[in-house]
Scaffold this motif. Structure first.
Motif, PDB file in Angstrom:
ATOM      1  N   GLU A 183       7.826   1.739  -0.872  1.00 21.19           N
ATOM      2  CA  GLU A 183       8.668   0.596  -1.231  1.00 21.19           C
ATOM      3  C   GLU A 183       9.575   0.145  -0.090  1.00 21.19           C
ATOM      4  OE1 GLU A 183      10.536   0.536  -4.972  1.00 21.19           O
ATOM      5  OE2 GLU A 183       8.646   0.815  -6.034  1.00 21.19           O
ATOM      6  N   TRP A 187      12.153  -2.965  -0.837  1.00 20.93           N
ATOM      7  CA  TRP A 187      11.732  -4.286  -0.356  1.00 20.93           C
ATOM      8  C   TRP A 187      10.401  -4.672  -1.007  1.00 20.93           C
ATOM      9  CZ3 TRP A 187      14.612  -7.530   2.591  1.00 20.93           C
ATOM     10  CH2 TRP A 187      13.993  -8.700   3.026  1.00 20.93           C
ATOM     11  N   TYR A 188       9.558  -3.666  -1.225  1.00 19.60           N
ATOM     12  CA  TYR A 188       8.237  -3.900  -1.817  1.00 19.60           C
ATOM     13  C   TYR A 188       8.097  -3.130  -3.118  1.00 19.60           C
ATOM     14  CZ  TYR A 188       6.695  -5.732   2.701  1.00 19.60           C
ATOM     15  OH  TYR A 188       6.559  -6.471   3.844  1.00 19.60           O
ATOM     16  N   GLY A 191       3.298  -3.526  -2.513  1.00 23.40           N
ATOM     17  CA  GLY A 191       3.015  -4.474  -1.440  1.00 23.40           C
ATOM     18  C   GLY A 191       3.544  -5.871  -1.679  1.00 23.40           C
ATOM     19  N   GLN A 193       6.775  -8.419  -2.363  1.00 21.57           N
ATOM     20  CA  GLN A 193       8.212  -8.410  -2.088  1.00 21.57           C
ATOM     21  C   GLN A 193       9.013  -8.470  -3.381  1.00 21.57           C
ATOM     22  OE1 GLN A 193       9.957 -11.956  -0.615  1.00 21.57           O
ATOM     23  NE2 GLN A 193      11.989 -11.055  -0.558  1.00 21.57           N
ATOM     24  N   GLN A 194      10.030  -7.616  -3.478  1.00 18.82           N
ATOM     25  CA  GLN A 194      10.979  -7.690  -4.577  1.00 18.82           C
ATOM     26  C   GLN A 194      12.074  -8.676  -4.169  1.00 18.82           C
ATOM     27  OE1 GLN A 194      11.477  -4.308  -7.082  1.00 18.82           O
ATOM     28  NE2 GLN A 194      10.815  -2.900  -5.479  1.00 18.82           N
ATOM     29  N   LYS A 270       5.468  -5.861   7.326  1.00 22.37           N
ATOM     30  CA  LYS A 270       4.526  -5.379   6.341  1.00 22.37           C
ATOM     31  C   LYS A 270       4.932  -3.960   5.932  1.00 22.37           C
ATOM     32  CE  LYS A 270       0.895  -8.410   7.989  1.00 22.37           C
ATOM     33  NZ  LYS A 270      -0.464  -8.555   8.569  1.00 22.37           N
ATOM     34  N   PRO A 271       4.361  -3.430   4.849  1.00 24.65           N
ATOM     35  CA  PRO A 271       4.833  -2.124   4.361  1.00 24.65           C
ATOM     36  C   PRO A 271       4.759  -0.990   5.373  1.00 24.65           C
ATOM     37  CG  PRO A 271       3.513  -3.215   2.683  1.00 24.65           C
ATOM     38  CD  PRO A 271       3.395  -4.047   3.920  1.00 24.65           C
ATOM     39  N   ARG A 535      -0.498  -5.747  -4.950  1.00 18.80           N
ATOM     40  CA  ARG A 535      -1.154  -6.802  -4.153  1.00 18.80           C
ATOM     41  C   ARG A 535      -2.507  -6.243  -3.739  1.00 18.80           C
ATOM     42  NH1 ARG A 535       2.830 -10.632  -1.334  1.00 18.80           N
ATOM     43  NH2 ARG A 535       2.869 -11.134  -3.565  1.00 18.80           N
ATOM     44  N   PHE A 585       9.079 -10.491  -8.572  1.00 15.65           N
ATOM     45  CA  PHE A 585       8.283 -10.289  -7.362  1.00 15.65           C
ATOM     46  C   PHE A 585       7.886 -11.653  -6.808  1.00 15.65           C
ATOM     47  CE2 PHE A 585       7.204  -6.852 -10.396  1.00 15.65           C
ATOM     48  CZ  PHE A 585       7.755  -5.779  -9.717  1.00 15.65           C
TER      49      PHE A 585
END
Length: 626
Positions: A183, A187-188, A191, A193-194, A270-271, A535, A585
């Motif tokens: 996460e 933030w994720y 995958g 975005q929150q 990216k993650p 995702r 999301f």
């Protein structure tokens, strides 16, 4: 006459509040040495603004330390703010020094701010400075909720000898990668975005160009000017229910004339971006060196990764004393709302009963043991895990999370191919699906996403109200698939981690799949418990992106959900599946592009498969029948 009386009442209440504030300060000054705007030096010369409140005694005392990006200046708009004084009064009256400090780059602290206040060495340096003070006994405990908690885990990895105990509450945004959760500080999720961080950073991040106090300002000068100003930004209000709809996502804060800051560099990560592993996040490849009393909420944004971290530390800490001294409370509340529980606690619109708990008593007993060396009854009276079961509305306890008497039961998605909406034929059954491959189909249009209604969220302004809300009106949408068990003849408790495997296909290169778990009442009310998303491009891991091909079926294992809920007789368990939960999301625009820099999306036609070959399912943690 009525207007005059109203004005008199307002004036009376205002004066009463002022007297109460002054009373708190007087009580504190009677028992404490108050030393404010101490500019504590870090190893690189940057000074962090610190307020210190310590008992009037010649004996060294332990420290309760709180570090925060938020404004704790005791004065605002010329009036006293009592919150810091209240916390200090409680700590000092119990024999502790209370120390609160701003992260670098925030308010009176020097330097440049980054989320979670890197470098992590600032926490270590603060501990070292405090232990050198004659009034400190060398023991420090850290405490805080949300951003005052999230920095603690990475500092615990540094294992400073004085960091004797900590109480992190609502700490999810400090967890980077733990187990199957990538996460990166919330933030994720899966995958995606929150979007809470978009709204939160609007009001929190510093502009690249901003006023600052001179670096040579003395403590006395800063104390004096703190009554007049403190560099707190006054951001214009934003209607985030509209603001978060703006595309591209990377320009949302710019579109509402917000400050330029860390959002612009974070939104493009990216993650698996290396930058996530350089700052203040804790990752599961790091050591951990502090006994901890963790606090989690069922309707917080990060319950599942928080609980995964608790189990990770219990299993992997190398020091047995640390490994064996991890304790946990899980409350049925929103983010950082533990003490708001009442005799009739309402979370969203669902009553979960009397969820009160003696938090302060337990926390100070914890600190008394680790910071004062007291032999008290904390370990006799306090279960390893205290968790609240909604539905039965009671506190329960266990030696492990989840409890040992839970077993995973597999429920399969079944339908005749028409599970769309509440009125479809979707079912959750213990019986595996037949050999015949049946599919449920729906169209996901990012212009018309499924709106977030309640949920496990915080910090989104007016865009999403967190908590449990009746979903049955939402479930009339054709782009929501609904699968429900038969009503239970006997009550069933579900406590633990909920795992979901879906077999999917799409005509888009990339799209999202969302899941909610719901308690359905006999009268049709449907209250959400938890939610997740994946995702599809990350189905093979968050360190790679793999596109979908039309006509192919793919297996998706979604990030687990978690809850504790009793389904009374006549209730059912329901699973909702869709491809959006917005603005909880961000929307997948279905193009296979970066998403954050795109304005235009395409419609994805998505399928859920269920058959012997493609057994889409949820694995539910149900209490064993006795």
């Amino acid at each position: 006459m009525r207007k005059i009386l109203l004005l008199f009442a307002i004036s009376f209440l205002a004066k009463t509040a002022v007297f109460a504030q002054e009373d708190i300060l007087k009580k504190l000054q009677n028992i404490a040495v108050v030393d404010q705007k101490v500019m504590m030096p870090m190893r690189d010369g940057v000074r962090l603004a610190t307020d210190i409140f310590r008992p009037k005694t010649d004996k060294p005392v332990p420290v309760i330390f709180s570090k925060t990006p938020y404004n704790f200046n005791s004065w605002g708009n010329g009036e006293m703010n009592p919150r810091t004084y209240q916390a200090a009064l409680e700590a000092v009256s119990r024999g502790y020094a209370y120390v609160v400090q701003n992260e670098r780059g925030r308010f009176f602290s020097e330097g440049d701010w980054d989320i979670l206040g890197p470098p992590t060495t600032d926490g270590y340096d603060a501990f070292s400075w405090l232990t050198k003070q004659a009034w400190c006994n060398g023991k420090i405990g850290t405490i805080g909720c949300s951003s005052t908690a999230e920095w603690q885990m990475a500092v615990a990895a540094l294992d400073h000898p004085s960091h004797a105990a900590m109480v992190p509450q609502g700490f999810g945004a400090g967890v980077g990668k733990v187990g199957e959760f990538w996460e990166q500080g919330n933030w994720y999720r899966g995958g995606a975005q929150q979007m809470l961080f978009t709204a939160w950073l609007y009001g929190t991040q510093n502009d690249a160009v901003r006023p600052q106090f001179p670096k040579n300002a003395t403590q006395e000068e800063l104390q004096r000017v703190s009554r007049y100003f403190d560099l707190a930004t006054e951001m214009p209000p934003v209607d985030w229910s509209k603001g978060l709809r703006h595309l591209p996502v990377q320009d949302i804060i710019k579109n509402v004339n917000g400050q330029k800051g860390v959002y612009e560099k974070m939104i493009v990560r990216k993650p698996n971006d290396p930058e996530w592993f350089k700052g203040g996040l804790y990752h599961d490849n790091m050591p951990f060196g502090v006994p901890s009393f963790w606090f989690v909420s069922w309707y917080d944004v990060s319950s599942a990764p928080n609980l995964a971290l608790f189990n990770h530390v219990r299993k992997n800490a190398t020091d047995p004393q640390v490994r064996d001294n991890q304790y946990l409370v899980i409350a049925p509340t929103l983010h950082c709302a533990y003490k708001r529980a009442t005799e009739n606690t309402i979370v969203g619109e669902r009553s979960v009963g009397d969820a009160r708990l003696n938090y302060d008593e337990q926390i100070y007993a914890w600190f008394d043991h680790w910071l004062k060396g007291e032999t008290n009854d904390f370990f006799k009276k306090t279960p390893r895990v205290q968790y609240y079961t909604m539905g039965s509305n009671k506190w329960q306890s266990s030696e492990t999370w989840p409890p040992a008497d839970v077993e995973m039961k597999t429920y399969y998605l079944n339908s005749g191919g028409k599970a769309n909406s509440l009125y479809g034929d979707g079912k959750l059954t213990l019986q595996a699906p037949s050999k015949e491959n049946k599919t449920d189909e729906f169209a996901y249009d990012p212009k018309f996403p499924v709106p977030s209604y309640g949920g496990n969220v915080c910090c989104t302004g007016n865009a999403v109200q967190g908590g449990s809300f009746d979903q049955h009106q939402m479930e009339t949408r054709h782009d929501i698939l609904v699968y429900t068990t038969e009503p239970f003849k006997e009550g069933v408790e579900m406590t633990g981690q909920i795992e979901t495997t879906l077999y999917v296909s799409s005509d888009a290169k990339d799209t999202d799949f969302t899941v909610k778990v719901i308690d359905v009442y006999p009268d049709g009310r449907a209250y959400n418990l938890d939610e997740t998303i994946l995702r599809a491009r990350y189905r093979e891991g968050f360190d790679k992106e793999v596109w979908m091909e039309k006509g192919k079926v793919y297996k998706l294992n979604l990030s687990p959900m978690v809850t504790s809920n009793y389904f009374a007789p006549g209730h059912s368990i329901r699973i909702e599946i869709s491809s959006s939960n917005f603005p909880r999301f961000d929307r997948n625009l279905n193009t296979g592009g970066n998403n954050y820099d795109e304005k235009d999306g395409i419609v994805a036609h998505n399928q859920i498969h269920h058959s012997a070959a493609y057994p889409s399912q949820v694995r539910l943690p149900l209490l064993k029948t006795k």
